[in-house]
Design an enzyme around this catalytic site. Structure first.
Site, PDB file in Angstrom:
ATOM      1  CG  ASP A 175       0.054   6.469   0.638  1.00  0.00           C
ATOM      2  OD1 ASP A 175       0.820   6.588  -0.528  1.00  0.00           O
ATOM      3  OD2 ASP A 175       0.341   6.228   1.864  1.00  0.00           O
ATOM      4  CG  ASP A 225       3.367   6.817   1.499  1.00  0.00           C
ATOM      5  OD1 ASP A 225       3.351   6.348   0.492  1.00  0.00           O
ATOM      6  OD2 ASP A 225       2.769   5.993   2.380  1.00  0.00           O
ATOM      7  CG  ASP A 243       3.076   7.038  -2.975  1.00  0.00           C
ATOM      8  OD1 ASP A 243       2.485   8.320  -2.928  1.00  0.00           O
ATOM      9  OD2 ASP A 243       2.927   5.765  -2.672  1.00  0.00           O
ATOM     10  CB  SER A 262       0.064   3.076  -1.253  1.00  0.00           C
ATOM     11  OG  SER A 262       1.998   3.183  -0.936  1.00  0.00           O
TER      12      SER A 262
END
Length: 451
Positions: free
Chosen positions: A245, A247, A243, A102
């Protein structure tokens, strides 16, 4: 429930260091594949990743583990976490996997798992997988003629782009809007700018040159300074920061001011409430969301349910109680009419829909409430249990007494690193600052004594 590998958001750690090694990834593939292998059909798993260098290593290890227990593997390449969740459902897979840490630095990585419906796994399901990781792996292997195959899904990006575009109301387009998007050199670096462009916007891209080591490096939602400067320089209508990833999302308005997840949830909740789309009469957020959000929602007749930190817990509460909007202050926003996990691009599109529909500026749309003074500090420790120390307990009790009914106090250990997070908020900023300082000092003393 004590867990040996899984934290608050899958398995995470420093690449090539336990548990983020090829050996563990191989065993995770074997264990998870075994748990989700039921029936006589050809079993399948989709694997996506962000742009970290270690993703190549872990992807190969997972692929080997899954195929060894009889699962066919569909490789998506660099894709946002929500795209993996969506494609798990779309491709009728038995399991979905996302390789990402992440917003963490590039040397970290993680393994996130999704069930066939695209939801993150329950604690109980993770426990089953953990038990098999530590079991005799030879017992999990299938006969040679049942070994799985691996295939790369060439259409993955196009599938997700079309999905994201369909979350916008049909009659709305982004023509005339100048949008700067910062993709954090991460998983959304191709799909997010393309989706915005196809919807008619003028798109300026930054953070779209990943090299395996620069994900989240001075860019993205955790470091939006470059985005703020670019929005001001180009006089853009809006800045969008994802960010690593993709999400989570942070918005920058036309003035260069940062808009966090609490304000975005307020915007979406009010808009959906006005159009009759909001379910359950409110939203779900975590204990970290600002008290100002709760007061604002109450003023327009809506409720705020709070959960522990982690979008997985937000999603579980939403599913159990029928909510369709939830999220975190950090920008994880779950819109269950469309997604099963946080989706930075889809969340941004909902805000853009409000901007287009009202004809107002982003600052006018997104300034829904005045946040209360809130201070969050992290204290790192090497060993021991600082929160059990009598000095820390006494400091916390004193802080609660000072705040009374006019604020909130949240102290919790991080689920991914040896850090104690101390957060306080209230109407008086000086009191809040003093409280946080006292608790952090107590934690530091306790950590030093245990070292």
């Amino acid at each position: 429930m004590t867990r040996r590998y899984f934290g608050t958001d899958g398995i995470r750690g420093l690449a090539n260091t336990h548990p983020m090694t090829s050996e563990i990834a191989l065993k995770v593939g074997m264990a998870a594949g075994t748990v989700f292998r039921s029936g006589t059909h050809r079993h399948r798993v989709v694997i996506g990743k962000d742009t970290r260098l270690s993703g190549y290593m872990l992807e190969a290890a997972l692929m080997s583990g899954f195929t060894s227990v009889g699962m066919d593997v569909f490789l998506l390449g660099p894709m946002p976490t929500p795209a993996v969740a969506m494609l798990t459902r779309s491709l009728r897979a038995d399991l979905g996997v996302m390789l990402s840490a992440s917003h963490n630095p590039s040397n970290d990585n993680g393994i996130k798992l999704f069930d066939p419906d695209g939801y993150k796994l329950s604690d109980e399901m993770e426990k089953q997988i953990e038990d098999l990781i530590d079991a005799d792996s030879k017992a999990l292997l299938v006969d040679a003629d049942r070994i799985g195959r691996a295939t790369r899904v060439e259409s993955a990006q196009e599938r997700y782009i079309e999905f994201a575009k369909r979350t916008m109301p049909k009659q709305l387009r982004l023509a005339g809007l100048r949008i700067v998007i910062d993709c954090a050199n991460g998983a959304g670096y191709k799909v997010a700018p393309e989706a915005l462009w196809e919807l008619g916007a003028e798109v300026i891209k930054i953070g779209v040159e990943p090299n395996g080591r620069n994900i989240n490096l001075n860019c993205g939602s955790t470091s939006p300074k470059a985005l703020v400067e670019k929005v001001k320089e180009l006089r853009a209508d809006i800045g969008i920061a994802l960010d690593g990833d993709a999400d989570r999302v942070v918005i920058v308005d036309e003035k260069g001011d940062i808009v966090d997840g609490d304000q975005l949830m307020a915007v979406i909740a009010e808009s959906w409430h006005r159009t009759g789309k909001l379910a359950a009469g409110g939203i779900v957020a975590t204990v970290m969301s600002n008290l100002g959000l709760e007061r604002y929602l109450r003023s327009i007749g809506l409720t705020l349910a709070r959960t522990p930190v982690g979008d997985r817990y937000v999603t579980e509460h939403m599913r159990k109680h029928g909510f369709n909007v939830g999220g975190e202050q950090s920008g994880h926003i779950v819109l269950s009419d469309f997604t099963t996990t946080g989706d930075g691009l889809v969340s941004a599109l909902q805000v853009l829909a409000c901007v287009v529909a009202t004809g107002k500026t982003v600052s006018e749309v997104c300034n829904r409430f005045q946040p209360l003074p809130q201070i969050l500090r992290n204290v790192r420790y090497a060993s021991g249990h600082p929160l059990e120390d009598t000095r820390v307990v006494k400091a916390i009790e004193g802080a609660k007494a000072k705040l009374g009914e006019n604020g909130r106090l949240v102290i919790r250990p991080s689920g991914t690193e040896p850090v104690i997070r101390v957060m306080a908020e209230g109407d008086d900023e000086k009191v809040v600052s003093s409280i946080v300082g006292d608790i952090c000092d107590a934690v530091k003393s306790a950590a030093a004594a245990a070292a």
